[in-house]
Design a protein around this motif. Sequence first.
Motif, PDB file in Angstrom:
ATOM      1  N   ILE A 294      -5.573   2.353  -8.135  1.00 53.47           N
ATOM      2  CA  ILE A 294      -5.185   3.748  -7.918  1.00 53.47           C
ATOM      3  C   ILE A 294      -6.422   4.577  -7.647  1.00 53.47           C
ATOM      4  CG2 ILE A 294      -4.073   5.764  -8.981  1.00 53.47           C
ATOM      5  CD1 ILE A 294      -2.643   3.562 -10.787  1.00 53.47           C
ATOM      6  N   ASP A 295      -6.373   5.359  -6.585  1.00 54.16           N
ATOM      7  CA  ASP A 295      -7.468   6.261  -6.230  1.00 54.16           C
ATOM      8  C   ASP A 295      -7.369   7.515  -7.106  1.00 54.16           C
ATOM      9  OD1 ASP A 295      -9.187   8.143  -5.024  1.00 54.16           O
ATOM     10  OD2 ASP A 295      -9.019   7.117  -3.099  1.00 54.16           O
TER      11      ASP A 295
ATOM     12  N   LYS B 177      -2.885  -3.329  -9.435  1.00 50.14           N
ATOM     13  CA  LYS B 177      -2.580  -2.057  -8.781  1.00 50.14           C
ATOM     14  C   LYS B 177      -3.817  -1.181  -8.888  1.00 50.14           C
ATOM     15  CE  LYS B 177       0.847   1.686  -8.832  1.00 50.14           C
ATOM     16  NZ  LYS B 177       2.053   2.205  -9.523  1.00 50.14           N
TER      17      LYS B 177
ATOM     18  N   LYS C 286     -11.736   4.774  -9.509  1.00 48.45           N
ATOM     19  CA  LYS C 286     -10.494   4.006  -9.418  1.00 48.45           C
ATOM     20  C   LYS C 286      -9.978   3.610 -10.801  1.00 48.45           C
ATOM     21  CE  LYS C 286     -11.029   2.032  -4.790  1.00 48.45           C
ATOM     22  NZ  LYS C 286     -12.116   2.944  -4.363  1.00 48.45           N
TER      23      LYS C 286
ATOM     24  N   SER D  27      -1.473   6.814  -2.679  1.00 47.39           N
ATOM     25  CA  SER D  27      -2.594   6.902  -3.621  1.00 47.39           C
ATOM     26  C   SER D  27      -2.923   5.575  -4.295  1.00 47.39           C
ATOM     27  CB  SER D  27      -2.279   7.941  -4.708  1.00 47.39           C
ATOM     28  OG  SER D  27      -1.104   7.584  -5.416  1.00 47.39           O
ATOM     29  N   SER D  28      -2.228   4.494  -3.939  1.00 49.58           N
ATOM     30  CA  SER D  28      -2.462   3.215  -4.615  1.00 49.58           C
ATOM     31  C   SER D  28      -2.210   2.038  -3.676  1.00 49.58           C
ATOM     32  CB  SER D  28      -1.566   3.083  -5.853  1.00 49.58           C
ATOM     33  OG  SER D  28      -0.208   3.048  -5.486  1.00 49.58           O
ATOM     34  N   SER D  29      -2.793   0.903  -4.028  1.00 44.69           N
ATOM     35  CA  SER D  29      -2.577  -0.364  -3.316  1.00 44.69           C
ATOM     36  C   SER D  29      -2.434  -1.467  -4.347  1.00 44.69           C
ATOM     37  CB  SER D  29      -3.753  -0.675  -2.382  1.00 44.69           C
ATOM     38  OG  SER D  29      -3.933   0.346  -1.431  1.00 44.69           O
TER      39      SER D  29
ATOM     40  N   LEU E  88       1.878   8.073 -14.049  1.00 46.64           N
ATOM     41  CA  LEU E  88       0.966   6.955 -14.291  1.00 46.64           C
ATOM     42  C   LEU E  88       0.800   6.702 -15.782  1.00 46.64           C
ATOM     43  CD1 LEU E  88      -1.118   4.843 -13.507  1.00 46.64           C
ATOM     44  CD2 LEU E  88      -2.808   6.686 -13.269  1.00 46.64           C
TER      45      LEU E  88
ATOM     46  N   GLU F 101       0.844  -1.203   0.000  1.00 46.22           N
ATOM     47  CA  GLU F 101       0.000   0.000   0.000  1.00 46.22           C
ATOM     48  C   GLU F 101       0.875   1.247   0.000  1.00 46.22           C
ATOM     49  OE1 GLU F 101      -3.844   1.824   2.419  1.00 46.22           O
ATOM     50  OE2 GLU F 101      -2.680   0.172   3.264  1.00 46.22           O
TER      51      GLU F 101
END
Length: 482
Positions: free
Chosen positions: A157-158, A155, A200, A137-139, A173, A134
Amino acid sequence: MKKTITLQSDYSKSSFFNDGKELFCNTPQFQTEFTLFGTFLMKSNNRQYTVTIFLHEFIMRIIEEKGERHINLENVCVKKALHPKTQQLGLRISKNGQFVEFFGEIIEMWKQIKKFVIQTDFSLKYKLGQKLSERFSSSVFKAFKIINGQKVAVKIIDKSLVQRNNASERHQLINELTILRQINHNNLLKLHETFESDDKIFIVSDLLEGGHLKNSIFRFRYSEQETVILMQTLFKSLNYMHERNIFHQDIRFDNILLRDQQDLTSACIINFGKSEIIQQNMVSSKNLNFYDQTSLIQFIRKKDILSLGIIIYSIFSKKLYQETQILDELLMKNYESMSDLEFLDLNPLLLQFFEIFFTLKGKTQMDSLKCSEILNFDVFKLATARRASKIQGIPQQFNHDFKRTSRFAPKCSIKEQQIISNFQYILKLPTISDSSDSKISQNHSQSPQTENFISSRLLSDEKASSIKPRYSVLKKCLSPNI
């Protein structure tokens, strides 16, 4: 009275990847070889007609009656579509509110373009598993493809967090996706698909279950030869990128993962957000002339090579260095950061390799050194060369590896057994301990001779003494002291 047909709202206009350009683009200036994908029915602006489609990577060439048009498929939105009359399956390609639909044999075409486009049905194709890592801005999650259970990494991404920050994260990105779509190498992260929802972005890629290279290096003991093979693997992947004018610019331990925890040849370089694609003849926005561009490319190439050299040096010295700090010092011609090089007990070829990287001897050579030249260094011959045996008179036809093996391995002839026993006596190999203190599990051969031996031994012992439990007989058969 005619019915008014209202088109459904097009997601492409509000897409995170919408750059405001039109769906159809100009004819590519560079020469490309397109692959024919067949004839399709195309619907556009309430008209439908037959067209022939050609593809080259992410450029679609459409041949129609009036001429030809092109679509840049990178980051366009794609959905499945059904023809209202024939119910034939097709694709709806849209960008910035403009769309076109194709109907026909789309399976092969879909395989070609799915890596470049943006889809919207992630939850219908994948099921999320455990969280792997985590960031702000991403997990990253482990996930499974619903149709076949294939394991992948996703992955997530918010979008709100990326858009809220400065433009650099958004640029990184999009830049990472652009580069991932251009590479296809076993030791570089492979992109599968990209999806987008209202809030997302989902980037689906290979699942690298071996974890970070840094963890394996300090957990397992690797021989010098195995580590040289790792060096060769990493420099080959870096050479693959540099040949395509892709420069990573962020090579460090955190950006190298393993597919298999104990296989160093499965090392993969990840995280291409800071990478750049620089062409020799590209007109720079900074108005650089040819000489300045050549110097820039040499500098960025040298940065990648030195970054990888620091990682390899850390592996041999068993020390974790501050990679960024040492890299800055080396780029500023400060070679004192690697002063402990002379104290490493390494093969002379390895010492020579590190001297080129980290001492004044190789200063001039490093400025223009390429990965392709590094791969021709003598040090990489250690990866394939066998160590010379001190035993004289070893027959070439016998290539025995004197290591602990199962007692039930297929038997050699009497002559071979005599030769091997003489070699073992000279080498003075330690005997296998059967004490309760030893916790080393032995790998037993699965050959037919082994199974036949155990089966016959079980039968004979049970006939001789039917009182014995079967497990005790089996334990005796598997004991190394038979």
